[in-house]
Design an enzyme around this catalytic site. Structure first.
Site, mmCIF file in Angstrom:
data_model
loop_
_atom_site.group_PDB
_atom_site.id
_atom_site.type_symbol
_atom_site.label_atom_id
_atom_site.label_comp_id
_atom_site.label_asym_id
_atom_site.label_seq_id
_atom_site.Cartn_x
_atom_site.Cartn_y
_atom_site.Cartn_z
ATOM 1 N N ASP A 47 59.743 8.616 -13.734
ATOM 2 C CA ASP A 47 58.459 8.080 -14.186
ATOM 3 C C ASP A 47 57.323 8.777 -13.433
ATOM 4 O OD1 ASP A 47 58.903 6.901 -11.755
ATOM 5 O OD2 ASP A 47 58.559 4.839 -12.429
ATOM 6 N N SER A 48 57.696 9.668 -12.507
ATOM 7 C CA SER A 48 56.706 10.530 -11.863
ATOM 8 C C SER A 48 56.089 11.489 -12.884
ATOM 9 C CB SER A 48 57.339 11.316 -10.713
ATOM 10 O OG SER A 48 58.505 11.992 -11.162
ATOM 11 N N ASP A 65 64.156 7.102 -15.636
ATOM 12 C CA ASP A 65 63.593 5.913 -14.986
ATOM 13 C C ASP A 65 63.264 4.830 -15.999
ATOM 14 O OD1 ASP A 65 63.332 5.901 -12.162
ATOM 15 O OD2 ASP A 65 61.878 7.534 -12.309
ATOM 16 N N LYS A 88 67.628 4.783 -14.045
ATOM 17 C CA LYS A 88 67.335 4.476 -12.640
ATOM 18 C C LYS A 88 66.354 3.316 -12.626
ATOM 19 C CE LYS A 88 64.836 7.377 -9.885
ATOM 20 N NZ LYS A 88 63.648 6.539 -9.586
ATOM 21 N N GLU A 148 64.077 0.699 -9.964
ATOM 22 C CA GLU A 148 63.584 0.409 -8.614
ATOM 23 C C GLU A 148 63.813 -1.059 -8.264
ATOM 24 O OE1 GLU A 148 59.540 1.710 -8.037
ATOM 25 O OE2 GLU A 148 59.962 3.723 -8.816
ATOM 26 N N GLU A 174 64.269 6.440 -0.979
ATOM 27 C CA GLU A 174 63.053 7.262 -0.848
ATOM 28 C C GLU A 174 62.307 6.880 0.422
ATOM 29 O OE1 GLU A 174 60.648 7.452 -4.377
ATOM 30 O OE2 GLU A 174 59.011 8.499 -3.361
HETATM 31 O O1 KIV Z 1 60.146 9.355 -10.600
HETATM 32 C C1 KIV Z 1 60.590 10.091 -9.714
HETATM 33 O O2 KIV Z 1 60.333 11.303 -9.672
HETATM 34 C C2 KIV Z 1 61.439 9.505 -8.696
HETATM 35 C C3 KIV Z 1 61.826 10.371 -7.548
HETATM 36 C C4 KIV Z 1 60.735 10.388 -6.566
HETATM 37 C C5 KIV Z 1 63.094 9.944 -6.958
HETATM 38 O O3 KIV Z 1 61.758 8.372 -8.771
#
Ligand code: KIV
Length: 295
Positions: free
Chosen positions: A76-77, A115, A145, A147, A213
Site C-alpha cells: 500500500d506504499s 497489502d 499482508k 498490519e 518493520e
Molecule cells: O507497503 C509496503 O511497502 C510495506 C513495506 C514497507 C513492508 O508494507
C-alpha cells in the site's frame, strides 16, 4: 498451516541440494515454477534467506521476477510511491487491485503478496475475507499482508480457513502512524515481549510469515526464534529469514531523506534524468528523429 508449535509436515527439513538451487543463489529450487509459501517455510527450516521487493507495475515486476526476487509485494506504499500521497492511508482497495493486476501480469515465478489497505479489513473478519477475495480474484495475487498484532489473530484465522494465505505485519505499521506518533522504531525494551506475543498469536492463527518493520535487531531475533514460520524484516536487522525494501528506495528513484535501513543499489533517478535531458536536447536541436527513426 504451520504454527509456531507445529511445523508444516509437507516441508522437508533436508537442505536444498545444490543442483536444484535456482540462479542467484536462491533458496527456492529451480524446479519450482512458482514460489509458494511452503518454499519460504523450507528456507527458514534450512537456514536460508529470501528476498522481497515492492512492485506496482508490470515492468518492474518482470525485472525483479527475472532477477530471482522470490516475493513481490504490492505494497500500500503505492499510495506514497506511485500516487504521491503523504501516507499509505488514502489508497483504496480498487486502486490496490489495479496495481496487483499489473504486478501479477509481470511476475511469472515470484509469490505475489498484496497489502490489505487501510479501511478494508478492520471492521470484521468478514470484511477482511471480502477484501482479500477481491485482491485474489481480481488482482490475481497469491496472498495478502495485513498490519496489526494479536488483536487480529481471529481475522487471520478466518482468512486462512477461507483459503487466503496471510503475511502478518507487526512493529511499525504505517497505517497506524497517527496512533504511533509518526515513524518510530517499535519493540524497544519492555515492548519486545508484547511483540513476541503478537507474532506467536498471529503465527498460531495461521499466518504463513511475520514481517517486522523498524524493530531493534534483538527484538526481531527474539520474534524469529519464537515462531516456526519465516520472518521478513525491513529495518529489523539481519536475522530474519527474508528482507524487504521499497523498490524506489532500493534503486535510488526516490529523492529526500532515506531511512537508516535503506541501502541504494542504483541511482535510477540520475539515469532517468540524464535520458530525459538528452531526449529533450535532441528534440530541440532537431537531432531526433534522425533518418534511422523516420519512415
Ligand atoms: O507497503 C509496503 O511497502 C510495506 C513495506 C514497507 C513492508 O508494507
Amino acid at each position: 498451516m504451520p504454527t509456531s508449535s507445529t511445523p508444516d509436515p509437507a516441508v522437508s527439513a533436508a537442505p536444498v541440494p545444490a543442483e536444484v538451487a535456482a540462479p542467484y543463489g536462491s533458496a527456492i529450487p529451480a524446479t519450482a515454477s512458482r514460489v509458494r509459501t511452503h518454499h519460504l517455510q523450507a528456507a527458514k527450516l534450512n537456514g536460508q534467506k529470501f528476498a522481497m521487493l515492492t512492485a506496482y507495475d508490470q515492468y518492474t515486476a518482470q525485472i525483479f521476477d527475472e532477477a530471482g526476487i522470490e516475493v513481490l509485494l504490492v505494497g500500500d506504499s503505492a499510495s506514497n510511491n506511485v500516487l504521491g500521497n503523504e501516507t499509505s492511508l488514502p489508497i483504496t482497495l480498487d486502486e490496490m487491485i489495479i496495481f496487483s493486476r499489473a504486478v501479477t501480469a509481470g511476475a511469472k515465478r515470484a509469490l505475489v503478496v498484496a497489502d490489505l489497505p487501510f479501511g478494508s479489513y478492520e471492521q470484521s473478519p468478514g470484511q477482511a475475507i471480502a477484501s482479500s477475495v477481491r485482491l485474489m480474484k481480481e488482482g490475481l495475487v497469491h496472498a495478502v499482508k495485513m498490519e496489526g498484532g494479536a488483536y487480529y489473530a481471529p481475522t487471520v484465522r478466518a482468512l486462512t480457513q477461507a483459503g487466503v494465505p496471510v503475511m502478518a505485519h507487526i512493529g511499525f505499521t504505517p497505517q497506524s502512524e497517527h496512533m504511533l506518533g509518526g515513524y518510530r522504531v517499535q519493540g524497544r525494551g519492555d515492548a519486545a515481549r508484547a511483540m513476541v506475543d503478537d507474532a506467536v498469536a498471529l503465527a498460531e492463527a495461521g499466518a504463513f510469515c511475520v514481517l517486522m518493520e523498524m524493530v531493534p535487531a534483538a527484538t526481531a531475533t527474539a520474534v524469529d526464534a519464537a515462531v516456526a514460520v519465516p520472518t521478513v524484516g525491513i529495518g529489523a536487522g539481519n536475522t530474519t529469514t527474508g528482507q524487504v525494501l521499497v523498490w524506489q528506495d532500493m534503486a535510488g528513484l526516490r529523492t529526500g531523506k532515506m531511512a537508516k535501513f535503506v541501502k541504494q543499489y542504483a541511482q535510477l533517478r540520475t539515469i532517468l534524468s540524464d535520458a530525459a535531458k538528452a531526449y529533450g536536447d535532441e528534440v530541440r536541436t532537431g537531432a531526433f528523429p534522425g533518418p534511422e527513426h523516420t519512415f
